[in-house]
Design a protein around this motif. Structure first.
Motif, PDB file in Angstrom:
ATOM      1  N   ILE A   1       0.834  -1.204   0.000  1.00 48.23           N
ATOM      2  CA  ILE A   1       0.000   0.000   0.000  1.00 48.23           C
ATOM      3  C   ILE A   1       0.868   1.253   0.000  1.00 48.23           C
ATOM      4  O   ILE A   1       0.593   2.220  -0.723  1.00 48.23           O
ATOM      5  CB  ILE A   1      -0.949   0.019   1.214  1.00 48.23           C
ATOM      6  N   THR A   2       1.937   1.241   0.796  1.00 47.96           N
ATOM      7  CA  THR A   2       2.836   2.404   0.841  1.00 47.96           C
ATOM      8  C   THR A   2       3.462   2.649  -0.530  1.00 47.96           C
ATOM      9  O   THR A   2       3.547   3.799  -0.986  1.00 47.96           O
ATOM     10  CB  THR A   2       3.939   2.191   1.893  1.00 47.96           C
ATOM     11  N   ASP A   3       3.900   1.588  -1.200  1.00 46.91           N
ATOM     12  CA  ASP A   3       4.472   1.732  -2.545  1.00 46.91           C
ATOM     13  C   ASP A   3       3.453   2.328  -3.511  1.00 46.91           C
ATOM     14  O   ASP A   3       3.798   3.189  -4.347  1.00 46.91           O
ATOM     15  CB  ASP A   3       4.949   0.375  -3.070  1.00 46.91           C
ATOM     16  N   LEU A   4       2.203   1.891  -3.409  1.00 47.59           N
ATOM     17  CA  LEU A   4       1.161   2.425  -4.285  1.00 47.59           C
ATOM     18  C   LEU A   4       0.889   3.905  -3.993  1.00 47.59           C
ATOM     19  O   LEU A   4       0.690   4.707  -4.906  1.00 47.59           O
ATOM     20  CB  LEU A   4      -0.131   1.632  -4.100  1.00 47.59           C
ATOM     21  N   LEU A   5       0.849   4.258  -2.711  1.00 55.44           N
ATOM     22  CA  LEU A   5       0.637   5.659  -2.329  1.00 55.44           C
ATOM     23  C   LEU A   5       1.743   6.547  -2.883  1.00 55.44           C
ATOM     24  O   LEU A   5       1.485   7.665  -3.364  1.00 55.44           O
ATOM     25  CB  LEU A   5       0.570   5.785  -0.808  1.00 55.44           C
ATOM     26  N   LEU A   6       2.974   6.073  -2.805  1.00 50.11           N
ATOM     27  CA  LEU A   6       4.098   6.825  -3.351  1.00 50.11           C
ATOM     28  C   LEU A   6       3.999   6.932  -4.866  1.00 50.11           C
ATOM     29  O   LEU A   6       4.211   8.007  -5.450  1.00 50.11           O
ATOM     30  CB  LEU A   6       5.414   6.167  -2.946  1.00 50.11           C
TER      31      LEU A   6
END
Length: 333
Positions: free
Chosen positions: A139-144
């Protein structure tokens, strides 16, 4: 032979598995509705992955309840969502909601591993910890990638010797304040993030709540959350720390309720729990007295609101009691 798998569940173990089951069932309802309307394929895949985790959690915990001859909680199900209701939240909100859920899963898994002694319960929460960590990274990678991640810019770091003065370091509510520490900044931003998600969630719920009384109560909560966001942002503004975050991630115009009011109130109570936990942690690690006082006031205000959430849920028959000690039998002479 290790007989920990066969020992009775402790009160702590009952508490963590009951709470986990209730949360998973509530989250699953939300995610099923999101899946009917998500446009972004990557976010769709992330929702499916999260739903897979919460569904498998419910199945595993049901097996433990059955093994213990414990009543399976009613929780939430198909009657608590309308999959055909129009889209209520944006894809960006979906992704931020998933980030919040991954954090909740990480925290609950860590707590479960800490308090559980029985092998099957520990195994469940150890497995959940690994899955939640992987989900959180995804999820963090997608947000970035989608430039939604809330990130503070680098700040200049003062010499630590500048803060050796005890009175200056602790400060007071009225006197000139020392600069914020990076720990204080991180907790302020984290609390703002939680409140931003809560604000949009509550607005969507209020917009679609069938009952005008519930609608008014939810809007009162949104106003309280907005006040907290503004108060939390003030110390950052004084320090000229730019926080590049959108203040509204997207609530659509639909007024058709996709969720039952019971589910809405449960989610509201869960968000309050997360806020109280965040404020408590921030207060314990923020030596500046004005910040500590603000967190104390925030906690008092939100707990007063939480009392009303419980009152309404009890009156409407929505509140499901966790396992408890039997009431004592009263012998009348």
């Amino acid at each position: 032979m290790n007989n920990q798998s066969f020992s009775p569940l402790s009160a702590a173990e009952m508490a963590v598995i009951w709470k986990q089951y209730m949360n998973d069932k509530a989250i699953s309802c939300m995610l099923k509705q999101f899946l009917c309307h998500v446009d972004d394929l990557e976010i769709q895949k992330a929702i499916q992955g999260t739903l897979h985790i919460t569904t498998k959690n419910s199945d595993a915990l049901t097996a433990i309840f059955l093994k213990e001859n414990m009543p399976i909680p009613l929780g939430f199900g198909e009657g608590d969502l309308d999959a055909e209701a129009p889209k209520l939240f944006s894809d960006s909100f979906y992704l931020l909601y998933l980030k919040h859920i991954s954090n909740v899963l990480l925290l609950s898994a860590t707590t479960g591993v800490d308090v559980a002694a029985r092998n099957d319960v520990r195994s469940f929460f150890r497995s959940l910890l690994l899955k939640a960590e992987k989900l959180n990274q995804t999820i963090t990678d997608l947000l970035l990638e989608k430039q939604i991640f809330i990130e503070l810019p680098p700040i200049p770091i003062a010499d630590a010797s500048d803060m050796n003065d005890r009175e200056l370091f602790l400060g007071s509510y009225f006197d000139e304040k020392r600069p914020l520490t990076v720990i204080e900044i991180s907790h302020i931003v984290s609390s703002i993030q939680t409140n931003l998600i809560a604000k949009d969630l509550i607005l969507g719920f209020a917009q679609t709540a069938p009952s005008q009384d519930i609608q008014a109560f939810l809007l009162k909560g949104r106003e309280l959350v907005q006040q907290h966001i503004e108060s939390l942002s003030q110390p950052l503004m004084v320090e000229n720390i730019p926080v590049t975050m959108k203040w509204d991630y997207g609530v659509e115009k639909s007024s058709v309720p996709p969720f039952s009011e019971k589910l809405m109130m449960f989610h509201l109570a869960a968000m309050i729990t997360e806020n109280v936990r965040g404020y408590g942690l921030a207060m314990s690690t923020s030596p500046r007295l004005d910040l500590a006082l603000n967190y104390t006031n925030f906690t008092t205000e939100i707990l007063e609101y939480a009392k009303e959430v419980s009152r309404i849920s009890i009156e409407q028959g929505w509140l499901e009691e966790p396992p408890h000690i039997p009431f004592p039998k009263i012998h009348l002479e």
